[in-house]
Design a protein around this motif. Structure first.
Motif, PDB file in Angstrom:
ATOM      1  N   ASN A   1      25.242  52.066  50.624  1.00 21.65           N
ATOM      2  CA  ASN A   1      26.091  53.089  51.241  1.00 21.65           C
ATOM      3  C   ASN A   1      27.222  53.582  50.346  1.00 21.65           C
ATOM      4  OD1 ASN A   1      24.578  51.865  53.333  1.00 21.65           O
ATOM      5  ND2 ASN A   1      25.977  52.684  54.876  1.00 21.65           N
ATOM      6  N   TYR A   2      27.900  52.647  49.697  1.00 19.92           N
ATOM      7  CA  TYR A   2      29.086  53.035  48.939  1.00 19.92           C
ATOM      8  C   TYR A   2      28.730  53.435  47.517  1.00 19.92           C
ATOM      9  CZ  TYR A   2      31.351  50.451  52.758  1.00 19.92           C
ATOM     10  OH  TYR A   2      31.761  49.992  53.986  1.00 19.92           O
ATOM     11  N   ASN A   3      29.308  54.547  47.073  1.00 16.03           N
ATOM     12  CA  ASN A   3      29.084  54.959  45.684  1.00 16.03           C
ATOM     13  C   ASN A   3      30.328  54.797  44.819  1.00 16.03           C
ATOM     14  OD1 ASN A   3      30.314  57.201  47.082  1.00 16.03           O
ATOM     15  ND2 ASN A   3      29.857  58.449  45.275  1.00 16.03           N
ATOM     16  N   VAL A   4      31.476  54.517  45.457  1.00 15.10           N
ATOM     17  CA  VAL A   4      32.707  54.357  44.689  1.00 15.10           C
ATOM     18  C   VAL A   4      33.625  53.357  45.396  1.00 15.10           C
ATOM     19  CG1 VAL A   4      33.747  56.386  45.815  1.00 15.10           C
ATOM     20  CG2 VAL A   4      34.704  55.538  43.641  1.00 15.10           C
ATOM     21  N   LEU A   5      34.271  52.506  44.596  1.00 13.24           N
ATOM     22  CA  LEU A   5      35.285  51.578  45.081  1.00 13.24           C
ATOM     23  C   LEU A   5      36.643  52.125  44.661  1.00 13.24           C
ATOM     24  CD1 LEU A   5      36.149  48.788  46.284  1.00 13.24           C
ATOM     25  CD2 LEU A   5      35.930  47.867  43.948  1.00 13.24           C
ATOM     26  N   TYR A   6      37.538  52.320  45.641  1.00 15.02           N
ATOM     27  CA  TYR A   6      38.884  52.802  45.347  1.00 15.02           C
ATOM     28  C   TYR A   6      39.883  51.693  45.641  1.00 15.02           C
ATOM     29  CZ  TYR A   6      43.305  55.330  46.079  1.00 15.02           C
ATOM     30  OH  TYR A   6      44.631  55.731  46.042  1.00 15.02           O
ATOM     31  N   ILE A   7      40.650  51.297  44.625  1.00 14.47           N
ATOM     32  CA  ILE A   7      41.637  50.228  44.750  1.00 14.47           C
ATOM     33  C   ILE A   7      43.024  50.850  44.539  1.00 14.47           C
ATOM     34  CG2 ILE A   7      42.356  47.952  43.923  1.00 14.47           C
ATOM     35  CD1 ILE A   7      39.562  47.669  42.697  1.00 14.47           C
ATOM     36  N   PRO A   8      43.780  51.086  45.614  1.00 18.90           N
ATOM     37  CA  PRO A   8      45.083  51.751  45.496  1.00 18.90           C
ATOM     38  C   PRO A   8      46.166  50.879  44.870  1.00 18.90           C
ATOM     39  CG  PRO A   8      44.204  51.888  47.740  1.00 18.90           C
ATOM     40  CD  PRO A   8      43.421  50.847  47.011  1.00 18.90           C
ATOM     41  N   TYR A   9      45.964  49.566  44.883  1.00 18.30           N
ATOM     42  CA  TYR A   9      46.914  48.628  44.281  1.00 18.30           C
ATOM     43  C   TYR A   9      46.209  47.284  44.118  1.00 18.30           C
ATOM     44  CZ  TYR A   9      47.360  47.162  49.165  1.00 18.30           C
ATOM     45  OH  TYR A   9      47.085  46.732  50.444  1.00 18.30           O
ATOM     46  N   LYS A  10      46.740  46.448  43.241  1.00 21.87           N
ATOM     47  CA  LYS A  10      46.089  45.172  42.934  1.00 21.87           C
ATOM     48  C   LYS A  10      46.273  44.156  44.070  1.00 21.87           C
ATOM     49  CE  LYS A  10      50.018  43.503  40.157  1.00 21.87           C
ATOM     50  NZ  LYS A  10      50.506  42.402  41.004  1.00 21.87           N
ATOM     51  N   HIS A  11      45.276  43.306  44.222  1.00 24.00           N
ATOM     52  CA  HIS A  11      45.321  42.206  45.177  1.00 24.00           C
ATOM     53  C   HIS A  11      44.385  41.126  44.655  1.00 24.00           C
ATOM     54  CE1 HIS A  11      44.461  39.919  48.886  1.00 24.00           C
ATOM     55  NE2 HIS A  11      45.651  40.331  49.275  1.00 24.00           N
ATOM     56  N   LEU A  12      44.724  39.867  44.878  1.00 21.64           N
ATOM     57  CA  LEU A  12      43.932  38.770  44.315  1.00 21.64           C
ATOM     58  C   LEU A  12      42.479  38.793  44.776  1.00 21.64           C
ATOM     59  CD1 LEU A  12      46.519  35.856  44.477  1.00 21.64           C
ATOM     60  CD2 LEU A  12      45.523  36.841  42.419  1.00 21.64           C
ATOM     61  N   TRP A  13      42.214  39.366  45.937  1.00 25.96           N
ATOM     62  CA  TRP A  13      40.852  39.373  46.454  1.00 25.96           C
ATOM     63  C   TRP A  13      40.036  40.574  46.010  1.00 25.96           C
ATOM     64  CZ3 TRP A  13      40.211  37.388  52.183  1.00 25.96           C
ATOM     65  CH2 TRP A  13      40.532  36.023  52.218  1.00 25.96           C
ATOM     66  N   ASP A  14      40.590  41.433  45.171  1.00 25.92           N
ATOM     67  CA  ASP A  14      39.804  42.611  44.775  1.00 25.92           C
ATOM     68  C   ASP A  14      38.818  42.312  43.643  1.00 25.92           C
ATOM     69  OD1 ASP A  14      41.402  42.606  42.447  1.00 25.92           O
ATOM     70  OD2 ASP A  14      42.726  44.156  43.217  1.00 25.92           O
ATOM     71  N   ILE A  15      39.052  41.212  42.900  1.00 30.41           N
ATOM     72  CA  ILE A  15      38.202  40.901  41.748  1.00 30.41           C
ATOM     73  C   ILE A  15      36.720  40.750  42.116  1.00 30.41           C
ATOM     74  CG2 ILE A  15      37.779  39.267  39.874  1.00 30.41           C
ATOM     75  CD1 ILE A  15      40.279  40.930  39.437  1.00 30.41           C
ATOM     76  N   PRO A  16      36.353  39.988  43.173  1.00 31.82           N
ATOM     77  CA  PRO A  16      34.925  39.880  43.521  1.00 31.82           C
ATOM     78  C   PRO A  16      34.298  41.233  43.868  1.00 31.82           C
ATOM     79  CG  PRO A  16      36.179  38.163  44.630  1.00 31.82           C
ATOM     80  CD  PRO A  16      37.178  39.103  44.027  1.00 31.82           C
TER      81      PRO A  16
END
Length: 354
Positions: A81-96
């Motif tokens: 479903n998703y074609n893009v991941l948007y990360i507005p700011y860093k968070h420890l759980w975004d790495i996976p």
């Protein structure tokens, strides 16, 4: 199916508000992953709520046992479903999530608030994780050119990138009508870390004490801070609610940002929203948020800050001029403008350099 996944897993501070305000105005198809543990909750469309953590113990347990379950559960949607991941700011759980999108050769758009972390925030581990985010992303959004140049010079990363300034932060509890023009109140607000220049501010304020009525320093203190007893200086050491922030912005006549280092400041965006004249040290990317006529500028040293505090409370003409300029500045830094810029980035499959 073209759809964005937005990560906003923060619990406190202005960053979750930043992400939520941007996403709620999107017209593109998206889901936003948010924390059930966030302090300020509001109804969000297309939101997926997950438990993150409340303390160090729950962080360890949930990171190793709960987070993998969430990621596995979302993997079919990430793949199909998703074609893009948007990360507005860093968070420890975004790495996976970054690694999952990277392995599936999907776009990752990351907003870099601080390329090189600040004194007090920076450890080998936190900087290493920050570098992973930056290097693994397919495109980067910067809030200032200063941060862009820092990333390119210090981390040696040259990615398709975009400059999207921080929009104005409005506070529903702030009242311009209730601000007194007969007082001379000086305010520092925000999380208190070593690079924020609090010791510099206190020393300067004591020397310039005859020029203001009261200085309030408000925000959570993140390191051992000793403030000498002084009748005109008050410390509020706590996480501030939106209502408390609004009341302080209404109380203040001048906002002071005495940082000894900086990339950009969300507090400046808050000050613009409150039409509040500001004293800012000329460091980092702060001068990209305010031009030379929109602020009382000073250097990050005692003599300069003392003189600038005096000027801010005696130069009535400049004070009124700054207030008018800040009022006019709001239109160019609206949430709608920021949202439109980021939305175009997310739907654009051909990245470009600014």
């Amino acid at each position: 199916m073209n759809k964005a996944l937005i990560l906003s897993l923060g619990r406190t501070g202005s960053l979750p508000e930043y992400a939520e305000n941007i996403s709620e105005n999107f017209s593109l198809n998206y889901d936003i992953l948010v924390s059930k543990n966030r302090i300020n909750k509001k109804p969000l469309k297309n939101s997926i709520e997950i438990t993150t953590y409340k303390n160090k113990f729950s962080f360890v347990i949930n990171t190793f046992f709960y987070l993998p379950f969430i990621l596995i559960k979302l993997l079919p949607k990430i793949k199909n479903n998703y074609n893009v991941l948007y990360i507005p700011y860093k968070h420890l759980w975004d790495i996976p999530f970054i690694l999952a999108f990277k392995l599936l050769k999907k776009r990752i758009v990351f907003t870099v608030h601080d390329g090189i972390l600040h004194t007090g925030e920076k450890t080998f581990f936190t900087q290493y994780l920050s570098n992973i985010r930056i290097k693994s992303s397919s495109e980067l959004i910067f809030l200032t050119n200063y941060v862009k140049k820092t990333v390119e010079e210090k981390i040696k990363v040259y990615k398709p990138n975009y400059i999207v300034p921080h929009p104005v932060l409005d506070n529903e509890y702030f009242s311009l009508e209730n601000r007194s023009i007969s007082t001379k109140n000086l305010l520092f607000i925000g999380r208190i870390d070593r690079y924020k220049g609090i010791e510099l501010l206190i020393d300067s304020a004591i020397e310039a004490e005859s020029y203001f009525d009261e200085l309030i320093i408000a925000g959570s203190v993140l390191y051992p801070l000793k403030i000498p007893k002084h009748p005109k200086i008050k410390l509020i050491n706590k996480y501030l609610s939106d209502k408390e922030i609004g009341e302080l912005l209404t109380w203040a006549n001048v906002l002071v940002i005495p940082y000894t280092e900086a990339t950009q400041s969300g507090i400046i965006s808050l000050g613009i929203g409150a039409n509040l004249p500001m004293i800012c040290t000329n460091v980092g990317g702060l001068n990209e948020q305010l031009n030379k006529n929109e602020c009382f500028w000073c250097e990050p040293n005692k003599n300069s800050l003392v003189n600038t505090i005096k000027e801010a409370f005696t130069n009535t003409h400049k004070n009124l001029k700054i207030t008018k300029l800040l009022s006019n500045k709001k239109d160019s830094l609206s949430w709608e403008t920021t949202t439109n810029s980021i939305e175009q980035i997310l739907i654009n499959n051909e990245a470009y350099y600014t």
